[in-house]
Design an enzyme around this catalytic site. Structure first.
Site, PDB file in Angstrom:
ATOM      1  N   GLU A 158     -52.108  -8.852  -0.404  1.00  0.00           N
ATOM      2  CA  GLU A 158     -51.083  -9.583  -1.153  1.00  0.00           C
ATOM      3  C   GLU A 158     -50.385 -10.685  -0.336  1.00  0.00           C
ATOM      4  O   GLU A 158     -49.261 -11.074  -0.631  1.00  0.00           O
ATOM      5  CB  GLU A 158     -50.036  -8.611  -1.737  1.00  0.00           C
ATOM      6  CG  GLU A 158     -50.658  -7.604  -2.687  1.00  0.00           C
ATOM      7  CD  GLU A 158     -49.632  -6.866  -3.522  1.00  0.00           C
ATOM      8  OE1 GLU A 158     -48.852  -7.537  -4.204  1.00  0.00           O
ATOM      9  OE2 GLU A 158     -49.631  -5.637  -3.485  1.00  0.00           O
ATOM     10  N   THR A 203     -55.128 -16.654  -3.835  1.00  0.00           N
ATOM     11  CA  THR A 203     -54.417 -17.759  -4.484  1.00  0.00           C
ATOM     12  C   THR A 203     -54.724 -19.073  -3.772  1.00  0.00           C
ATOM     13  O   THR A 203     -54.907 -20.113  -4.412  1.00  0.00           O
ATOM     14  CB  THR A 203     -52.898 -17.496  -4.479  1.00  0.00           C
ATOM     15  OG1 THR A 203     -52.647 -16.277  -5.174  1.00  0.00           O
ATOM     16  CG2 THR A 203     -52.150 -18.626  -5.158  1.00  0.00           C
ATOM     17  N   ARG A 262     -52.595 -11.886  -9.410  1.00  0.00           N
ATOM     18  CA  ARG A 262     -53.413 -11.565  -8.251  1.00  0.00           C
ATOM     19  C   ARG A 262     -54.528 -10.606  -8.642  1.00  0.00           C
ATOM     20  O   ARG A 262     -54.281  -9.547  -9.193  1.00  0.00           O
ATOM     21  CB  ARG A 262     -52.548 -10.920  -7.171  1.00  0.00           C
ATOM     22  CG  ARG A 262     -53.347 -10.331  -6.014  1.00  0.00           C
ATOM     23  CD  ARG A 262     -52.440  -9.640  -5.011  1.00  0.00           C
ATOM     24  NE  ARG A 262     -53.211  -8.929  -4.019  1.00  0.00           N
ATOM     25  CZ  ARG A 262     -53.564  -7.656  -4.119  1.00  0.00           C
ATOM     26  NH1 ARG A 262     -53.211  -6.959  -5.191  1.00  0.00           N
ATOM     27  NH2 ARG A 262     -54.285  -7.076  -3.185  1.00  0.00           N
ATOM     28  N   ASP A 291     -63.450 -15.136   1.722  1.00  0.00           N
ATOM     29  CA  ASP A 291     -62.234 -14.358   1.470  1.00  0.00           C
ATOM     30  C   ASP A 291     -62.563 -12.874   1.587  1.00  0.00           C
ATOM     31  O   ASP A 291     -63.469 -12.378   0.915  1.00  0.00           O
ATOM     32  CB  ASP A 291     -61.701 -14.695   0.066  1.00  0.00           C
ATOM     33  CG  ASP A 291     -60.417 -13.955  -0.256  1.00  0.00           C
ATOM     34  OD1 ASP A 291     -59.774 -13.427   0.668  1.00  0.00           O
ATOM     35  OD2 ASP A 291     -60.055 -13.903  -1.448  1.00  0.00           O
ATOM     36  N   GLN A 310     -56.449  -5.191   2.047  1.00  0.00           N
ATOM     37  CA  GLN A 310     -55.938  -3.823   2.061  1.00  0.00           C
ATOM     38  C   GLN A 310     -56.591  -3.036   3.196  1.00  0.00           C
ATOM     39  O   GLN A 310     -57.687  -3.338   3.642  1.00  0.00           O
ATOM     40  CB  GLN A 310     -56.224  -3.115   0.725  1.00  0.00           C
ATOM     41  CG  GLN A 310     -55.312  -3.521  -0.396  1.00  0.00           C
ATOM     42  CD  GLN A 310     -55.622  -4.901  -0.933  1.00  0.00           C
ATOM     43  OE1 GLN A 310     -56.722  -5.398  -0.750  1.00  0.00           O
ATOM     44  NE2 GLN A 310     -54.671  -5.515  -1.595  1.00  0.00           N
TER      45      GLN A 310
END
Length: 292
Positions: A47, A52, A176, A198, A202
């Site tokens: 996050e 994005t 997201r 990417d 996590q």
């Protein structure tokens, strides 16, 4: 006695040499393409806004199509419903009769339809969002996990239930989608081809980072969400997000295979940081030396 049909030794050697030459040509061609292509490895904790940033790259270079935006429609509706379910659970024992009807409609809704957000459901979410109880629960969101896009989704909830709804670029940027494994995006900018790699941030996804480290990398772009100083990980409630991101950055910079690769530190989500500072929520709770 030998087999008259068997290939002669020099013929076998010749075929092997030719195959070896073709392999070397292919390897040289691949190396040349990699040298021309700029390969950016995108790393950061969960996050932090990595995906994005990828979407912004694509949008800025006209590579984010209407088909791409349409693929977000179902996901946006599901996230909106789940965000309201989270808030409802914080105040479920305090809801009075009229709001309780709306709350039950949200809690009992199904995700089986292609567009699960009906007009009745959107209206119920809108009423709940405008209630004092839900606003109070929302103001306490640092105590539990709630996606940052919740407020934006609720403010636009009636638009999402329209039959001809097509997500805007901002809709897609706000929500997201968790990155699982390794995702690659390509675009061209001023005649140069970029490939952005990417990798999920996590904890459960980080073992896959080693795969992304293999091969030619132009630079590492490490993202930190600069407003996360008072927030905790979704997968570990007691762990501060910013401390996790800083420790992870230290681990990345110490990785042997990245020693000679430029690392760009990108502080993300400055707009959310400004909102928090306006509300008087400063980094002082985490960084005691912060004076404002």
């Amino acid at each position: 006695m030998g087999n008259a049909c068997a290939p002669k030794l020099h013929e076998v050697d010749g075929e092997a040499l030719e195959a070896d030459r073709e392999i070397n040509k292919a390897l040289k061609r691949d190396r040349k393409e990699q040298e021309i292509e700029r390969r950016l490895l995108l790393l950061g904790a969960g996050e932090s806004g990595k995906s994005t940033i990828c979407k912004q790259f694509l949008i800025l270079n006209n590579s984010f199509t209407e088909k791409d935006r349409l693929s977000y429609a179902y996901f946006i509706q599901v996230v909106a419903i789940n965000c309201m379910r989270t808030l409802i659970m914080r105040v479920i024992n305090e809801l009075h009769s009229s709001l309780l009807v709306d709350a039950n409609l949200v809690r009992d809704s199904s995700f089986e339809a292609e567009r699960p957000l009906t007009k009745d459901l959107s209206t119920a979410i809108k009423r709940l969002w405008e209630s004092d109880l839900i606003q109070q629960a929302y103001s306490q969101r640092k105590e539990y996990y709630l996606p940052e896009c919740a407020s934006f989704l609720f403010q636009n909830i009636m638009r999402y239930c329209e039959a001809d709804y097509i997500p805007t670029e901002e809709d897609c940027l706000r929500v997201r989608k968790r990155t699982c494994g390794v995702a690659e995006y390509t675009f061209n900018h001023e005649g140069i081809k970029f490939r952005v790699i990417d990798v999920g941030g996590q904890r459960s996804e980080r073992r896959k980072w080693l795969v992304a480290f293999e091969g030619y990398i132009t630079a590492v772009l490490y993202t930190i969400a600069c407003e996360e100083y008072d927030m905790h990980l979704a997968e570990a409630a007691g762990v501060n997000r910013m401390l996790e991101a800083l420790q992870l950055f230290a681990d990345v910079t110490a990785t042997g295979v990245l020693q000679n690769i430029p690392i760009i530190l990108f502080f993300n989500k400055s707009d959310l940081l400004k909102e928090k500072l306006k509300q008087g929520i400063t980094p002082a709770s985490l960084f005691k030396e912060y004076k404002g």
